[in-house]
Design an enzyme around this catalytic site. Sequence first.
Site, mmCIF file in Angstrom:
data_model
loop_
_atom_site.group_PDB
_atom_site.id
_atom_site.type_symbol
_atom_site.label_atom_id
_atom_site.label_comp_id
_atom_site.label_asym_id
_atom_site.label_seq_id
_atom_site.Cartn_x
_atom_site.Cartn_y
_atom_site.Cartn_z
ATOM 1 N N CYS A 2 0.855 -1.173 0.000
ATOM 2 C CA CYS A 2 0.000 0.000 0.000
ATOM 3 C C CYS A 2 0.902 1.237 0.000
ATOM 4 O O CYS A 2 1.921 1.279 0.685
ATOM 5 C CB CYS A 2 -0.935 0.110 1.197
ATOM 6 S SG CYS A 2 -2.089 -1.247 1.336
ATOM 7 N N ARG A 27 3.733 -0.320 -4.905
ATOM 8 C CA ARG A 27 3.467 -0.869 -3.573
ATOM 9 C C ARG A 27 2.118 -1.584 -3.486
ATOM 10 O O ARG A 27 1.787 -2.187 -2.464
ATOM 11 C CB ARG A 27 3.503 0.251 -2.526
ATOM 12 C CG ARG A 27 4.833 0.978 -2.470
ATOM 13 C CD ARG A 27 4.774 2.084 -1.451
ATOM 14 N NE ARG A 27 4.618 1.555 -0.117
ATOM 15 C CZ ARG A 27 5.611 1.151 0.659
ATOM 16 N NH1 ARG A 27 6.834 1.226 0.227
ATOM 17 N NH2 ARG A 27 5.385 0.681 1.857
ATOM 18 N N TRP A 74 -2.938 -2.648 -1.661
ATOM 19 C CA TRP A 74 -2.672 -4.062 -1.897
ATOM 20 C C TRP A 74 -3.470 -4.778 -0.818
ATOM 21 O O TRP A 74 -3.161 -4.682 0.370
ATOM 22 C CB TRP A 74 -1.180 -4.341 -1.749
ATOM 23 C CG TRP A 74 -0.787 -5.745 -2.107
ATOM 24 C CD1 TRP A 74 -0.463 -6.212 -3.352
ATOM 25 C CD2 TRP A 74 -0.677 -6.863 -1.225
ATOM 26 N NE1 TRP A 74 -0.162 -7.552 -3.286
ATOM 27 C CE2 TRP A 74 -0.280 -7.975 -1.999
ATOM 28 C CE3 TRP A 74 -0.877 -7.039 0.142
ATOM 29 C CZ2 TRP A 74 -0.083 -9.242 -1.459
ATOM 30 C CZ3 TRP A 74 -0.672 -8.295 0.688
ATOM 31 C CH2 TRP A 74 -0.275 -9.386 -0.113
ATOM 32 N N ASN A 100 -1.577 1.878 5.835
ATOM 33 C CA ASN A 100 -0.727 0.855 5.235
ATOM 34 C C ASN A 100 -0.283 -0.048 6.371
ATOM 35 O O ASN A 100 0.378 0.402 7.302
ATOM 36 C CB ASN A 100 0.482 1.545 4.565
ATOM 37 C CG ASN A 100 1.573 0.565 4.185
ATOM 38 O OD1 ASN A 100 1.303 -0.606 3.952
ATOM 39 N ND2 ASN A 100 2.804 1.047 4.119
ATOM 40 N N GLY A 101 -0.684 -1.327 6.317
ATOM 41 C CA GLY A 101 -0.308 -2.242 7.394
ATOM 42 C C GLY A 101 -1.464 -3.161 7.726
ATOM 43 O O GLY A 101 -2.420 -3.280 6.958
ATOM 44 N N GLU A 486 16.269 -17.836 -9.404
ATOM 45 C CA GLU A 486 15.890 -16.454 -9.706
ATOM 46 C C GLU A 486 15.249 -16.359 -11.099
ATOM 47 O O GLU A 486 14.266 -15.648 -11.293
ATOM 48 C CB GLU A 486 17.141 -15.550 -9.597
ATOM 49 C CG GLU A 486 16.962 -14.100 -9.983
ATOM 50 C CD GLU A 486 15.920 -13.346 -9.177
ATOM 51 O OE1 GLU A 486 15.414 -13.859 -8.168
ATOM 52 O OE2 GLU A 486 15.588 -12.213 -9.585
ATOM 53 N N GLU A 493 6.725 -14.433 -11.939
ATOM 54 C CA GLU A 493 6.205 -13.133 -11.491
ATOM 55 C C GLU A 493 5.571 -12.338 -12.624
ATOM 56 O O GLU A 493 4.537 -11.720 -12.437
ATOM 57 C CB GLU A 493 7.356 -12.270 -10.925
ATOM 58 C CG GLU A 493 7.798 -12.634 -9.544
ATOM 59 C CD GLU A 493 8.932 -11.723 -9.057
ATOM 60 O OE1 GLU A 493 8.853 -11.259 -7.920
ATOM 61 O OE2 GLU A 493 9.895 -11.484 -9.814
ATOM 62 N N HIS A 509 15.710 -36.349 -9.526
ATOM 63 C CA HIS A 509 14.916 -36.809 -8.382
ATOM 64 C C HIS A 509 13.498 -36.255 -8.429
ATOM 65 O O HIS A 509 12.890 -36.021 -7.389
ATOM 66 C CB HIS A 509 15.610 -36.428 -7.072
ATOM 67 C CG HIS A 509 16.975 -37.008 -6.964
ATOM 68 N ND1 HIS A 509 17.206 -38.329 -6.701
ATOM 69 C CD2 HIS A 509 18.195 -36.451 -7.148
ATOM 70 C CE1 HIS A 509 18.510 -38.564 -6.699
ATOM 71 N NE2 HIS A 509 19.133 -37.431 -6.985
ATOM 72 N N LYS A 608 5.742 -4.490 -4.614
ATOM 73 C CA LYS A 608 7.192 -4.330 -4.566
ATOM 74 C C LYS A 608 7.724 -4.440 -3.142
ATOM 75 O O LYS A 608 8.759 -5.022 -2.890
ATOM 76 C CB LYS A 608 7.533 -2.957 -5.145
ATOM 77 C CG LYS A 608 9.001 -2.640 -5.147
ATOM 78 C CD LYS A 608 9.602 -3.006 -6.475
ATOM 79 C CE LYS A 608 11.087 -2.975 -6.489
ATOM 80 N NZ LYS A 608 11.623 -4.191 -7.119
HETATM 81 C C1 G6P Z 1 8.690 -8.638 -2.914
HETATM 82 C C2 G6P Z 1 9.212 -8.132 -4.238
HETATM 83 C C3 G6P Z 1 10.479 -8.905 -4.625
HETATM 84 C C4 G6P Z 1 11.503 -8.796 -3.506
HETATM 85 C C5 G6P Z 1 10.934 -9.261 -2.165
HETATM 86 C C6 G6P Z 1 11.874 -8.921 -1.019
HETATM 87 O O1 G6P Z 1 8.218 -9.936 -3.062
HETATM 88 O O2 G6P Z 1 8.241 -8.280 -5.258
HETATM 89 O O3 G6P Z 1 11.016 -8.349 -5.810
HETATM 90 O O4 G6P Z 1 12.615 -9.577 -3.834
HETATM 91 O O5 G6P Z 1 9.697 -8.586 -1.903
HETATM 92 O O6 G6P Z 1 11.953 -7.531 -0.918
HETATM 93 P P1 G6P Z 1 13.167 -6.694 -0.358
HETATM 94 O O7 G6P Z 1 12.756 -5.282 -0.571
HETATM 95 O O8 G6P Z 1 13.293 -7.048 1.091
HETATM 96 O O9 G6P Z 1 14.373 -7.071 -1.138
#
Ligand code: G6P
Length: 613
Positions: A2, A27, A74, A100-101, A486, A493, A509, A608
């Site tokens: 948010c 966010r 969000w 937000n929270g 990754e 994503e 496996h 994010k």
């Molecule tokens: C969210 C984002 C990811 C990120 C993760 C950890 O899931 O979409 O891109 O890697 O949070 O976030 P941070 O800000 O702690 O790296």
Amino acid sequence: MCGIVGYTGPRQAYPVILKGLKRLEYRGYDSSGVALLKDGSISVYKKKGKVADLEESMIGKNIDAQIGIGHTRWATHGEPSDRNAHPHSSSSGKLAMIHNGIIENYAQIKQELQKKGYKFLSDTDTEVLLNFIEDIYLNNDDCSLEEALRIALKRVSGAYCILLIEQDNPDTIIAARKGSPLVIGIGKGEHFLASDASPIIEYTKEVVYVNDYELAIVKPDELILKNLGNEKITPYITKLDMELAAIEKGGYEHFMLKEIFEQPSTIFDCLRGRLDAKEGLIKMSGVDNNIEQLINANRIIILACGTSWHAGLVAEYIIEEICRIPVEVEYASEFRYRNPIVNKGDVIIAISQSGETADTLVALEKAKENGAFIFGVVNAVGSSIARISDAGAYTHAGPEIGVASTKAFTGQLAVLMMIALSIAKHKKTITDDRYSALVLELDQVPEKVQAILKNADELKAVAEKYKNASDFLFLGRGYNFPIALEGALKLKEISYIHAEGYPAAEMKHGPIALVDEKLPVVFIATKDLYHEKIVSNMQEIKARKGKIISIITEGDTATAELSNDYFAIPPADELIAPILTVVPLQLLSYYVGTLKGIDVDKPRNLAKSVTVE
Ligand code: G6P
């Protein structure tokens, strides 16, 4: 998650808030809204969907006001809808609030309020908190709104950053934070409030980062900070060193593409002033000033989430190899709820792009309580994780807006490599020659990334070919195993294609059962210690008719021939290779996502910065 924005001052509030919400949309983007206060009346407008949907719905509405608050959501409590969007109004209509929270004990408070006759128009915890504040405010003689807020916040558990306006208070925003970020921009006769500095940077570079358990009473020409005990706190003003251009798209179609292409310069910025290739030296004050603590660590525990966790896995391989210190990499969300063994001699490395991830933050608080030394590898300057760390090194990747992390990840890898090299050098667990060779290699990374990006179109062609696959498998060994994870995460994503990352050998496996002529299998098969082994794994996939896409080292024709499609990268030491091999995988995901018509900067359900657990 948010994003919140507030403004009070001489300007029209709505355009400032709207622009700010667009910047904070990373966010959360399932609904948004604004509350504008003018002539003793609050108008609330909200809309399901992205901020652009709100903007469209506002056409023709009266937006004249010089104070207002706005929110991009969000969802946590209650589905995304107009009704659950913020701001929320109190029962009397006198107050409006954004949040937000998460208020964890909202259900109990809601019941109490319902018994008193309160009716709720949304499913949110926010509306409960707002009415709880109002109930205290209206039913206690001589209780100011500020006092009511303080009382309410003492009762709630959970995380919040809230902005509150009152119809009879024509120029004041009251804000409070615990666990969710809040920055206040100080202008001339005006104040800006936001979840991060991006909505503020255009107007002022002077900001105050509000701390947990602090309350701000914000008027155009006055900012009062207090703690929950009603004691005044002197605001600490910080100067932002961020430019507006850094948070704009600069001609690219998406932030994600811009951020992928920025990597030669962000990695360069990260190395600049720290790595001196001519002298063969690395200087990092966070490391150098705490070197005894680091070289004498009994154990290093790396805590992170998402992509940052993958950077931690690469670091584990590197640190154990060259520093000979045992490393454990943990999901912060698991660490915080189990009963981990953390001792005084342990060093925690926290990795976070945003510096605000709730799970990482709480895990660190827990480790700190147990006496561990916290070293932060953070991108967002001044963020909560940066501030709770005992020492650290910023990644200097600049603001990352695309939800899928790209440049922050390569920045993390570069910083972690420098940390490992510095520790190894001091600990004498690396030879001088090996150290100098790796310093030199690291110095060449920006150039090599640039060379990879030049051939980005090759990956677009690969993406076109495989974009309709329903599953992908990503395989790597050693330092490139985390890169396989990754690669799979990136693709999931932003393309919504199911993808799994696996150590190449482990494929036998289980995942090998998925292989048929329809399954694209991405191999990270650059020349390293494991090369022959991974080539054997490729043979195994080929024998089962899987489609092989490989990331190979330039000139490796044998591996190229085994592949249906391949992308060649410049040769690099195996410890450095992950910073390079991840780049084609970022591009592959980007192209698959965009070819499928997905808004890769704002993929569904993601955010994010995950400031809720
Ligand atoms: C969210 C984002 C990811 C990120 C993760 C950890 O899931 O979409 O891109 O890697 O949070 O976030 P941070 O800000 O702690 O790296």
